[in-house]
Motif scaffolding. Structure first.
Motif, PDB file in Angstrom:
ATOM      1  N   PRO A  74      17.924  42.556  98.950  1.00 47.36           N
ATOM      2  CA  PRO A  74      17.345  42.297  97.523  1.00 47.36           C
ATOM      3  C   PRO A  74      18.309  42.362  96.186  1.00 47.36           C
ATOM      4  O   PRO A  74      17.969  41.811  95.266  1.00 47.36           O
ATOM      5  N   SER A  75      19.313  43.542  96.520  1.00 48.32           N
ATOM      6  CA  SER A  75      20.025  43.588  95.223  1.00 48.32           C
ATOM      7  C   SER A  75      21.166  42.555  95.389  1.00 48.32           C
ATOM      8  O   SER A  75      21.975  42.657  94.429  1.00 48.32           O
ATOM      9  N   CYS A  76      21.287  41.726  96.326  1.00 50.73           N
ATOM     10  CA  CYS A  76      22.543  40.703  96.238  1.00 50.73           C
ATOM     11  C   CYS A  76      22.370  39.908  95.048  1.00 50.73           C
ATOM     12  O   CYS A  76      21.223  39.422  94.609  1.00 50.73           O
ATOM     13  N   ASP A  77      23.458  40.000  94.266  1.00 50.65           N
ATOM     14  CA  ASP A  77      23.528  38.965  93.029  1.00 50.65           C
ATOM     15  C   ASP A  77      24.310  37.681  93.364  1.00 50.65           C
ATOM     16  O   ASP A  77      24.371  36.830  92.462  1.00 50.65           O
ATOM     17  N   VAL A  78      24.984  37.381  94.388  1.00 45.34           N
ATOM     18  CA  VAL A  78      26.031  36.428  94.562  1.00 45.34           C
ATOM     19  C   VAL A  78      25.617  36.065  96.276  1.00 45.34           C
ATOM     20  O   VAL A  78      25.779  37.017  97.217  1.00 45.34           O
ATOM     21  N   LEU A  79      25.224  34.514  96.361  1.00 44.43           N
ATOM     22  CA  LEU A  79      24.824  34.050  97.528  1.00 44.43           C
ATOM     23  C   LEU A  79      25.890  32.966  97.860  1.00 44.43           C
ATOM     24  O   LEU A  79      25.912  32.020  97.089  1.00 44.43           O
ATOM     25  N   ASN A  80      26.821  33.137  98.900  1.00 45.54           N
ATOM     26  CA  ASN A  80      27.672  32.099  99.296  1.00 45.54           C
ATOM     27  C   ASN A  80      27.131  31.080 100.025  1.00 45.54           C
ATOM     28  O   ASN A  80      26.263  31.460 101.120  1.00 45.54           O
ATOM     29  N   VAL A  81      27.380  29.949  99.794  1.00 45.76           N
ATOM     30  CA  VAL A  81      27.093  28.991 100.810  1.00 45.76           C
ATOM     31  C   VAL A  81      28.287  28.275 101.187  1.00 45.76           C
ATOM     32  O   VAL A  81      29.262  28.088 100.614  1.00 45.76           O
ATOM     33  N   ASP A  82      28.234  27.391 102.487  1.00 44.45           N
ATOM     34  CA  ASP A  82      29.358  26.908 103.080  1.00 44.45           C
ATOM     35  C   ASP A  82      29.323  25.258 103.041  1.00 44.45           C
ATOM     36  O   ASP A  82      29.164  24.594 103.762  1.00 44.45           O
ATOM     37  N   PHE A  83      29.129  24.977 101.869  1.00 47.69           N
ATOM     38  CA  PHE A  83      29.309  23.266 101.399  1.00 47.69           C
ATOM     39  C   PHE A  83      30.019  23.169  99.825  1.00 47.69           C
ATOM     40  O   PHE A  83      30.190  24.195  99.261  1.00 47.69           O
ATOM     41  N   PRO A  84      30.443  22.105  99.876  1.00 47.49           N
ATOM     42  CA  PRO A  84      31.235  21.870  98.522  1.00 47.49           C
ATOM     43  C   PRO A  84      30.628  21.986  97.028  1.00 47.49           C
ATOM     44  O   PRO A  84      29.105  21.869  97.188  1.00 47.49           O
ATOM     45  N   GLY A  85      31.144  22.500  96.199  1.00 48.33           N
ATOM     46  CA  GLY A  85      30.589  22.646  94.786  1.00 48.33           C
ATOM     47  C   GLY A  85      29.511  21.562  94.259  1.00 48.33           C
ATOM     48  O   GLY A  85      28.643  21.869  93.595  1.00 48.33           O
ATOM     49  N   HIS A  86      30.176  20.335  94.497  1.00 52.25           N
ATOM     50  CA  HIS A  86      29.271  19.228  93.904  1.00 52.25           C
ATOM     51  C   HIS A  86      28.009  18.875  94.738  1.00 52.25           C
ATOM     52  O   HIS A  86      27.028  18.494  94.247  1.00 52.25           O
ATOM     53  N   ILE A  87      28.058  19.513  95.930  1.00 51.87           N
ATOM     54  CA  ILE A  87      26.783  19.152  96.643  1.00 51.87           C
ATOM     55  C   ILE A  87      26.052  20.336  96.494  1.00 51.87           C
ATOM     56  O   ILE A  87      24.649  20.266  96.415  1.00 51.87           O
ATOM     57  N   LEU A  88      26.646  21.647  96.023  1.00 61.48           N
ATOM     58  CA  LEU A  88      25.931  22.553  95.489  1.00 61.48           C
ATOM     59  C   LEU A  88      24.987  22.378  94.272  1.00 61.48           C
ATOM     60  O   LEU A  88      23.819  22.606  94.110  1.00 61.48           O
ATOM     61  N   HIS A  89      25.697  21.803  93.384  1.00 64.82           N
ATOM     62  CA  HIS A  89      25.009  21.115  92.374  1.00 64.82           C
ATOM     63  C   HIS A  89      23.745  20.090  92.432  1.00 64.82           C
ATOM     64  O   HIS A  89      22.624  20.302  91.960  1.00 64.82           O
ATOM     65  N   LEU A  90      23.882  19.444  93.454  1.00 67.28           N
ATOM     66  CA  LEU A  90      22.820  18.412  93.923  1.00 67.28           C
ATOM     67  C   LEU A  90      21.730  19.466  94.343  1.00 67.28           C
ATOM     68  O   LEU A  90      20.398  18.940  94.112  1.00 67.28           O
TER      69      LEU A  90
END
Length: 142
Positions: A74-90
């Motif tokens: 619950p204290s996590c403040d950054v969640l990494n994802v494994d896909f490109p930044g422009h897909i993150l924005h979508l």
């Protein structure tokens, strides 16, 4: 989505009142504005060098995978994802827009993969509904 709560009055105990679509749209629009301005954001989604401020409650509601990660820490403040930044924005656009996003055709399979990885069935369904899946390309989508 319909949000219902119980309301007790003297005249009609147990009367159910629900929020209208307009109320829900207003709430989501407000959270989007708050996110855009970085207000009350309590975490970030990160894809490579791209970090996007978010609200944990929206992420948890939209993705069972992100919800599990947040519940685990619950204290996590950054969640990494494994896909490109422009897909993150979508993905973020979809989460903060009542499930609507404009996707360039060339990004559809990448967005579908991201939705699958995040367990976002509503986004997956929209991607599948607009994709040109054939026997020859089905493995590229999954």
């Amino acid at each position: 989505m319909k949000v219902t709560f119980m309301f007790q009055t003297m005249a009609t105990p147990g009367m159910k009142l629900g929020r209208t679509e307009e109320d829900i749209t207003r709430t989501v629009t407000k959270f989007r504005m708050l996110r855009d301005e970085g207000i009350f954001c309590d975490c970030k989604l990160k894809a490579g060098d791209i970090e996007v401020p978010c609200h944990k409650v929206f992420l948890a509601d939209s993705s069972p995978v992100l919800e599990a990660r947040l519940l685990d820490d619950p204290s996590c403040d950054v969640l990494n994802v494994d896909f490109p930044g422009h897909i993150l924005h979508l993905v973020i656009e979809f989460i903060y827009s009542l499930g609507e996003v404009t996707v360039p055709e060339e990004d559809l399979s990448s967005l579908m993969s991201a939705a699958r990885d995040l367990g976002m069935s509503a986004l997956m369904d929209k991607c599948v509904g607009h994709s040109q899946i054939t026997v020859n390309n089905v493995l590229g989508f999954y």
